[in-house]
Design an enzyme around this catalytic site. Structure first.
Site, PDB file in Angstrom:
ATOM      1  N   SER A   1      -4.783  -4.033   1.498  1.00  0.00           N
ATOM      2  CA  SER A   1      -4.953  -5.081   0.432  1.00  0.00           C
ATOM      3  C   SER A   1      -4.929  -6.864   1.067  1.00  0.00           C
ATOM      4  O   SER A   1      -5.634  -7.273   0.644  1.00  0.00           O
ATOM      5  CB  SER A   1      -4.095  -5.151  -0.784  1.00  0.00           C
ATOM      6  OG  SER A   1      -2.746  -5.312  -0.324  1.00  0.00           O
TER       7      SER A   1
ATOM      8  N   HIS B   1      -2.324   3.724   0.831  1.00  0.00           N
ATOM      9  CA  HIS B   1      -2.050   2.002   0.610  1.00  0.00           C
ATOM     10  C   HIS B   1      -1.474   2.617  -1.111  1.00  0.00           C
ATOM     11  O   HIS B   1      -0.561   2.921  -1.125  1.00  0.00           O
ATOM     12  CB  HIS B   1      -4.037   1.301   0.663  1.00  0.00           C
ATOM     13  CG  HIS B   1      -2.633   0.479   0.732  1.00  0.00           C
ATOM     14  ND1 HIS B   1      -1.026  -0.062   0.429  1.00  0.00           N
ATOM     15  CD2 HIS B   1      -3.829  -1.052   0.353  1.00  0.00           C
ATOM     16  CE1 HIS B   1      -1.695  -1.390   0.751  1.00  0.00           C
ATOM     17  NE2 HIS B   1      -2.876  -1.627   0.433  1.00  0.00           N
TER      18      HIS B   1
ATOM     19  N   HIS C   1       5.384   4.654   8.058  1.00  0.00           N
ATOM     20  CA  HIS C   1       4.475   3.735   7.674  1.00  0.00           C
ATOM     21  C   HIS C   1       3.753   3.086   8.814  1.00  0.00           C
ATOM     22  O   HIS C   1       3.821   4.022   9.416  1.00  0.00           O
ATOM     23  CB  HIS C   1       5.796   2.798   6.843  1.00  0.00           C
ATOM     24  CG  HIS C   1       5.343   1.149   6.394  1.00  0.00           C
ATOM     25  ND1 HIS C   1       5.091   0.117   7.083  1.00  0.00           N
ATOM     26  CD2 HIS C   1       4.530   1.011   5.240  1.00  0.00           C
ATOM     27  CE1 HIS C   1       4.012  -0.137   6.454  1.00  0.00           C
ATOM     28  NE2 HIS C   1       4.243  -0.466   5.508  1.00  0.00           N
TER      29      HIS C   1
ATOM     30  N   ARG D   1      12.138  -2.084  -0.261  1.00  0.00           N
ATOM     31  CA  ARG D   1      12.043  -2.155  -1.189  1.00  0.00           C
ATOM     32  C   ARG D   1      12.171  -0.924  -1.974  1.00  0.00           C
ATOM     33  O   ARG D   1      12.222  -0.446  -3.674  1.00  0.00           O
ATOM     34  CB  ARG D   1       9.991  -2.360  -1.296  1.00  0.00           C
ATOM     35  CG  ARG D   1      10.235  -3.574  -0.647  1.00  0.00           C
ATOM     36  CD  ARG D   1       8.304  -3.617  -0.763  1.00  0.00           C
ATOM     37  NE  ARG D   1       7.592  -3.063   0.381  1.00  0.00           N
ATOM     38  CZ  ARG D   1       6.636  -2.753   0.490  1.00  0.00           C
ATOM     39  NH1 ARG D   1       5.577  -3.139   0.072  1.00  0.00           N
ATOM     40  NH2 ARG D   1       6.369  -1.223   1.604  1.00  0.00           N
TER      41      ARG D   1
ATOM     42  N   ASP E   1       6.668   3.115  -2.460  1.00  0.00           N
ATOM     43  CA  ASP E   1       6.204   4.356  -3.905  1.00  0.00           C
ATOM     44  C   ASP E   1       6.737   5.034  -3.488  1.00  0.00           C
ATOM     45  O   ASP E   1       6.294   6.010  -4.864  1.00  0.00           O
ATOM     46  CB  ASP E   1       4.731   4.312  -3.175  1.00  0.00           C
ATOM     47  CG  ASP E   1       3.664   3.436  -2.926  1.00  0.00           C
ATOM     48  OD1 ASP E   1       3.276   2.162  -3.519  1.00  0.00           O
ATOM     49  OD2 ASP E   1       3.146   3.169  -1.499  1.00  0.00           O
TER      50      ASP E   1
HETATM   51  N1  CMX Z   1       3.527  12.915   5.786  1.00  0.00           N
HETATM   52  C1  CMX Z   1       2.468  13.743   6.652  1.00  0.00           C
HETATM   53  N2  CMX Z   1       1.601  13.523   8.140  1.00  0.00           N
HETATM   54  C2  CMX Z   1       1.879  12.052   8.083  1.00  0.00           C
HETATM   55  C3  CMX Z   1       2.820  11.142   7.402  1.00  0.00           C
HETATM   56  C4  CMX Z   1       2.914  11.807   5.530  1.00  0.00           C
HETATM   57  N3  CMX Z   1       3.759  11.163   5.084  1.00  0.00           N
HETATM   58  N4  CMX Z   1       3.046   9.668   7.960  1.00  0.00           N
HETATM   59  C5  CMX Z   1       2.608  10.215   8.498  1.00  0.00           C
HETATM   60  N5  CMX Z   1       1.319  11.130   8.890  1.00  0.00           N
HETATM   61  C6  CMX Z   1       0.840  11.959  10.357  1.00  0.00           C
HETATM   62  C7  CMX Z   1      -0.401  10.483  10.090  1.00  0.00           C
HETATM   63  O1  CMX Z   1      -1.652  11.496   9.075  1.00  0.00           O
HETATM   64  C8  CMX Z   1      -0.907  11.435  11.439  1.00  0.00           C
HETATM   65  O2  CMX Z   1      -1.952  12.690  11.760  1.00  0.00           O
HETATM   66  P1  CMX Z   1      -2.557  12.939  12.562  1.00  0.00           P
HETATM   67  O3  CMX Z   1      -2.389  12.392  14.213  1.00  0.00           O
HETATM   68  O4  CMX Z   1      -2.737  14.012  12.537  1.00  0.00           O
HETATM   69  O5  CMX Z   1      -3.913  11.949  12.367  1.00  0.00           O
HETATM   70  C9  CMX Z   1       0.785  11.216  12.083  1.00  0.00           C
HETATM   71  O6  CMX Z   1       1.532  11.756  10.841  1.00  0.00           O
HETATM   72  C10 CMX Z   1       0.776   9.960  12.896  1.00  0.00           C
HETATM   73  O7  CMX Z   1       0.902   9.385  11.989  1.00  0.00           O
HETATM   74  P2  CMX Z   1       1.787   7.160  11.904  1.00  0.00           P
HETATM   75  O8  CMX Z   1       1.184   6.284  13.068  1.00  0.00           O
HETATM   76  O9  CMX Z   1       3.067   8.246  11.595  1.00  0.00           O
HETATM   77  O10 CMX Z   1       1.286   6.768  10.706  1.00  0.00           O
HETATM   78  P3  CMX Z   1      -0.071   5.760   9.911  1.00  0.00           P
HETATM   79  O11 CMX Z   1       0.231   4.447  10.735  1.00  0.00           O
HETATM   80  O12 CMX Z   1      -1.510   6.440  11.342  1.00  0.00           O
HETATM   81  O13 CMX Z   1       0.262   6.118   8.700  1.00  0.00           O
HETATM   82  C11 CMX Z   1       0.748   5.979   6.883  1.00  0.00           C
HETATM   83  C12 CMX Z   1       0.950   5.311   8.197  1.00  0.00           C
HETATM   84  C13 CMX Z   1       1.194   5.056   6.131  1.00  0.00           C
HETATM   85  C14 CMX Z   1      -0.796   6.074   6.556  1.00  0.00           C
HETATM   86  C15 CMX Z   1       1.082   7.624   7.187  1.00  0.00           C
HETATM   87  O14 CMX Z   1       2.215   7.885   7.085  1.00  0.00           O
HETATM   88  C16 CMX Z   1       0.716   8.555   5.313  1.00  0.00           C
HETATM   89  O15 CMX Z   1       0.098   8.600   5.108  1.00  0.00           O
HETATM   90  N6  CMX Z   1       1.758   8.280   4.524  1.00  0.00           N
HETATM   91  C17 CMX Z   1       1.370   8.640   2.985  1.00  0.00           C
HETATM   92  C18 CMX Z   1       0.617   7.765   2.093  1.00  0.00           C
HETATM   93  C19 CMX Z   1       1.849   7.063   1.931  1.00  0.00           C
HETATM   94  O16 CMX Z   1       2.487   6.390   1.447  1.00  0.00           O
HETATM   95  N7  CMX Z   1       1.114   5.865   1.862  1.00  0.00           N
HETATM   96  C20 CMX Z   1       2.063   4.374   0.885  1.00  0.00           C
HETATM   97  C21 CMX Z   1       2.231   3.196   2.031  1.00  0.00           C
HETATM   98  C22 CMX Z   1       2.339   1.837   1.837  1.00  0.00           C
HETATM   99  C23 CMX Z   1       1.723   1.441   1.184  1.00  0.00           C
HETATM  100  O17 CMX Z   1       1.253   0.962   1.457  1.00  0.00           O
HETATM  101  O18 CMX Z   1       1.754   0.950   0.158  1.00  0.00           O
END
Ligand code: CMX
Length: 439
Positions: free
Chosen positions: A241, A271, A318, A327, A373
């Site tokens: 964002s 996000h 994250h 937070r 979140d």
């Molecule tokens: N559950 C399952 N799998 C997850 C995960 C979770 N909570 N967090 C990361 N992973 C996975 C990724 O999807 C990725 O999988 P692939 O290699 O198969 O594509 C792998 O683990 C590596 O990811 P990462 O490097 O640890 O995390 P990213 O930086 O790519 O992504 C985030 C970060 C937040 C998008 C991810 O942790 C996620 O999807 N979390 C759940 C959604 C969430 O809570 N989002 C809110 C974030 C805060 C906000 O912006 O409000």
């Protein structure tokens, strides 16, 4: 599948596999001062932005102008008798770089109250949407409808010296932030409360007035809103964002256009929409288990099932943080004071005990800890704000404070249009083969 779609799938899906292999084999190839792997991995860790308002440390969490969340809960001004910071205060801090006095924050309250009248056509636009339109879609639509009021767009059309851009931008930013709670509350009441709207109360501060217009006139809920709208406001410049606001703003799009774009990013489930997804995920777990407080074993099973289905556990992980999000901790602290026996809150705490080792055990999730979140929805449900599809709108109202303060800095600093270089897979292959000695 239609033939074009088929053709696309035939081309693109194998290309994805091929690209993954390319990264595996040549991930350390230098592209400028970065490696191919870091470009492919969403540019994480690459310093490509200057953002004044806040800075994120992977281990410690966010600092706003150098202050951590626990420090800000102490230092920022509070309404008389209040215990949580006023969001007006963090806006002042992000914009000016200094801790405001109560008077500074109160002046912002009054300033926003004076600017808060929403033109009727914005409500007409909202009323034209089907009731079941997702609240975030309603929110971005309303922001776009507000764009008719842009002082910057008018000034640019009339011809304005680039040194003065920040001035009409400031007017737009203040007008928009002032109007967001009214618009956001209207969306809530039209979607869930039979279109029974509540007039603003100009005597209340920005956060309490939002709570009032939502229909939650409860002093503890007012406190929660002040905390919530403070801690969701900013997370340095690279999150979707904030980065979107900066990018769109670099084309000199006015603040309404920038913020609507940013909110479309916040509406993504990786996000801001994760706050909605957390509550849906917990409710799904409870339904499957027949209600009540699930045991740690049951939660562990449900997490494993989620992962096995190729889905994410919402609220965990994250892109930058590598520890529990402060937070999350601030919200947990609030819950310990005001609702320690709430069942849903206790489920959130129990998931926190169970999830990290399981996520860590996958060997690929870089951050197994909860983010902002993971906790917010349970606090809202406690007060009866149960409509989880609405939660990201509340996040958005708060996020306006940080991204709009940053946008003003962008224009004041005269930052140029953003235009990073991109290359094709074919370009990469040629570069790799040129660098590989032929045998
Ligand atoms: N559950 C399952 N799998 C997850 C995960 C979770 N909570 N967090 C990361 N992973 C996975 C990724 O999807 C990725 O999988 P692939 O290699 O198969 O594509 C792998 O683990 C590596 O990811 P990462 O490097 O640890 O995390 P990213 O930086 O790519 O992504 C985030 C970060 C937040 C998008 C991810 O942790 C996620 O999807 N979390 C759940 C959604 C969430 O809570 N989002 C809110 C974030 C805060 C906000 O912006 O409000």
């Amino acid at each position: 599948m239609d033939s074009l779609k088929n053709k696309f799938a035939e081309k693109a899906l194998p290309a994805g596999t091929e690209l993954k292999q390319l990264i595996k084999d040549h991930g350390n190839m230098q592209l400028g001062s970065y490696t191919l792997e870091s470009v492919y991995a969403g540019m994480k860790g690459m310093i490509g932005l200057i953002t004044e308002t806040s800075l994120l440390d992977a281990e410690e969490g966010i600092r706003f102008r150098g202050y951590s969340i626990p420090e800000l809960r102490q230092l920022l001004p509070k309404v008389p008798g209040g215990t949580e910071p006023m969001p007006e205060g963090i806006f002042y801090l992000m914009l000016i770089g200094e801790i405001p006095t109560y008077e500074d924050a109160h002046n912002i309250s009054n300033n926003w109250a004076r600017r808060s009248i929403v033109p009727k056509h914005v409500f007409d636009v909202l009323d034209a949407l089907p009731k079941n339109t997702h609240p975030m879609t309603q929110f971005t639509t309303a922001i776009m409808a507000l764009q008719t009021e842009s002082v910057f767009a008018q000034a640019y059309r009339n011809g304005i010296n680039k040194k003065d851009y920040w001035d009409p931008m400031y007017e737009d930013v203040m007008n928009m932030i002032a109007r967001l709670p009214r618009v956001a509350a209207y969306i809530y009441r039209r979607t869930y409360k039979n279109n029974e709207h509540i007039e603003p109360d100009p005597k209340l501060d920005w956060a309490a007035n939002y709570a009032h217009m939502l229909g939650f006139d409860n002093l503890i809920f007012y406190k929660l809103m002040r905390l919530y709208l403070t801690i969701h406001s900013d997370h340095e410049g690279g999150n979707v964002s904030a980065h979107t606001t900066h990018l769109v703003g670099s084309a000199l799009s006015d603040p309404y256009l920038c913020f609507a774009a940013a909110m479309n990013g916040l509406a993504g489930p990786l996000h801001g929409l994760a706050n909605q997804e957390v509550i849906r995920w917990v409710q799904h777990m409870r339904e499957e288990l027949g209600g009540g407080l699930p045991s740690k074993e049951q939660i562990a099973e449900f997490i494993k099932k989620t992962l096995a289905a190729g889905q994410v556990v919402p609220g965990y992980g994250h892109a930058v943080l590598r520890k529990t999000d402060p937070r999350f901790t601030a919200q947990q602290d609030f819950a310990k004071t005001y609702m320690p026996n709430d069942e849903l809150v206790n489920i959130v705490w129990r998931v926190y005990e169970v999830a990290p080792p399981i996520l860590e055990g996958t060997g690929k999730i870089k951050n197994p800890w909860p983010n902002v979140d993971a906790h917010s929805g349970a606090l809202l449900v406690h007060f009866g704000l149960t409509e989880s599809d609405y939660y990201t709108v509340m996040f958005g109202v708060s996020r306006a404070l940080g991204v709009m303060a940053s946008l003003l800095w962008d224009r004041a600093l005269g930052l140029p249009i953003e235009r990073p270089k991109s290359v094709t897979i074919d370009w990469l292959k040629k570069k790799i083969s040129a660098a590989t000695p032929s045998n």
